[in-house]
Design an enzyme around this catalytic site. Structure first.
Site, PDB file in Angstrom:
ATOM      1  N   ASP A   1     -19.351 -35.442  -6.859  1.00  0.00           N
ATOM      2  CA  ASP A   1     -18.151 -35.706  -6.076  1.00  0.00           C
ATOM      3  C   ASP A   1     -16.956 -34.944  -6.629  1.00  0.00           C
ATOM      4  O   ASP A   1     -15.885 -34.918  -6.029  1.00  0.00           O
ATOM      5  CB  ASP A   1     -17.867 -37.204  -5.978  1.00  0.00           C
ATOM      6  CG  ASP A   1     -17.672 -37.869  -7.330  1.00  0.00           C
ATOM      7  OD1 ASP A   1     -17.749 -37.186  -8.359  1.00  0.00           O
ATOM      8  OD2 ASP A   1     -17.443 -39.090  -7.357  1.00  0.00           O
TER       9      ASP A   1
ATOM     10  N   GLU B   1     -20.479 -39.550 -20.006  1.00  0.00           N
ATOM     11  CA  GLU B   1     -19.391 -38.578 -20.010  1.00  0.00           C
ATOM     12  C   GLU B   1     -18.288 -38.959 -20.992  1.00  0.00           C
ATOM     13  O   GLU B   1     -17.841 -40.114 -21.031  1.00  0.00           O
ATOM     14  CB  GLU B   1     -18.795 -38.451 -18.606  1.00  0.00           C
ATOM     15  CG  GLU B   1     -17.655 -37.446 -18.507  1.00  0.00           C
ATOM     16  CD  GLU B   1     -17.205 -37.172 -17.093  1.00  0.00           C
ATOM     17  OE1 GLU B   1     -16.230 -36.419 -16.923  1.00  0.00           O
ATOM     18  OE2 GLU B   1     -17.828 -37.710 -16.151  1.00  0.00           O
TER      19      GLU B   1
ATOM     20  N   ASP C   1     -24.080 -37.442  -5.830  1.00  0.00           N
ATOM     21  CA  ASP C   1     -23.115 -38.508  -6.079  1.00  0.00           C
ATOM     22  C   ASP C   1     -22.830 -39.274  -4.797  1.00  0.00           C
ATOM     23  O   ASP C   1     -22.684 -38.663  -3.734  1.00  0.00           O
ATOM     24  CB  ASP C   1     -21.789 -37.913  -6.567  1.00  0.00           C
ATOM     25  CG  ASP C   1     -21.701 -37.827  -8.083  1.00  0.00           C
ATOM     26  OD1 ASP C   1     -22.424 -38.576  -8.762  1.00  0.00           O
ATOM     27  OD2 ASP C   1     -20.908 -37.011  -8.576  1.00  0.00           O
TER      28      ASP C   1
END
Length: 284
Positions: A45, A184, A84
């Site tokens: 995304d 992440e 995503d």
């Protein structure tokens, strides 16, 4: 060419063979990734910002993501394609989440979908989608869709409470049925602990050396403008090359140098004369 499978990805983790994932948002990007032999392509995304010009990932819609996902799928033959699901398309209920995931599987041919977060509500969404027969990749740590709630785009797992939450979320995502987990912007010491504890592969982005790595295509190619995240490494300077090529093109057009004779099509004398006669007749 056969497409890589979930058991093959699991085998790579077991064998200590790093998994290579890259984002792609269109057919040319997917083809480049395919030629490079990457294992997984993520239709992120992040395309909201990278190719659609939005300020954040939150703005992108399901229909916009499906356009990107379809293009990427058409460009891949071997790589495992993960899509995503955008913000707002799974938050309301498990039923909404399943409906969204089905669209990506049916309309875009996604091999799996990726969901951010590890709260109990997010784990419920993962369980529902997996129960519907669609593989899920989890995503914890810095989760851009809900970055405001995290205090902005900043690293996670650097405090006691944050580290404890990450561990609980990682174990929860695995228990909920995700076959892979993206982490992440988390300290490598934390992800190394999780790598040893989890059965499923961990794909890192700013999370140290885990079972695999992912980077945004435009970041690693050097196309992204402005400042990039700490974890980004540029492996090329395509942005500069693109600007130089466009500048050269503009200069030749303005100087009357392009197009040259070699870029033009020839017509027979008869065709030219026929066009001249027709023009004269129609403009009298």
């Amino acid at each position: 060419m056969t497409r890589i499978t979930i058991p093959e990805l699991a085998a790579k983790k077991a064998a200590g063979e790093p998994i290579v994932m890259v984002t792609a948002y269109d057919f040319p990007g997917a083809r480049a990734a395919e030629r490079a032999g990457v294992d997984m392509v993520l239709v992120g995304d992040s395309g909201a910002q990278v190719v659609l010009g939005h300020d954040s990932t939150v703005s992108v819609t399901t229909d916009e993501m499906l356009v990107l996902a379809k293009a990427v799928r058409r460009g891949t033959e071997h790589a495992f394609v993960v899509c995503d699901v955008p913000f707002g398309s799974t938050e309301v209920s498990d039923a909404q989440a399943v409906e969204t995931a089905i669209r990506f599987a049916k309309e875009a041919g996604a091999d799996a979908v990726k969901l951010e977060g590890g709260s109990e509500a997010r784990l419920s969404r993962i369980r529902a989608i997996v129960a519907a027969g669609i593989p899920v990749v989890g995503h914890i740590g810095l989760t851009p869709q809900t970055a405001v709630a995290l205090g902005g785009l900043r690293a996670q797992g650097r405090t006691t409470a944050s580290a404890e939450r990450l561990v609980a979320e990682a174990l929860g995502v695995q228990a909920a049925g995700a076959f892979c987990l993206v982490i992440e912007a988390v300290p490598a010491e934390i992800t190394e602990l999780l790598r040893a504890a989890l059965r499923i592969p961990i794909i890192g982005i700013g999370a140290g050396r885990v079972d695999g790595q992912v980077l945004v295509l435009h970041d690693l190619l050097g196309i992204t403008e402005g400042r990039t995240a700490k974890f980004v490494k540029r492996f090329g300077s395509l942005g500069d090359e693109m600007t130089a090529a466009l500048s050269a093109y503009a200069a030749e057009v303005r100087a009357g140098q392009f197009p040259g004779i070699e870029h033009q099509y020839a017509a027979s004398d008869e065709a030219v004369e026929a066009a001249r006669a027709t023009l004269a007749a129609l403009t009298e």
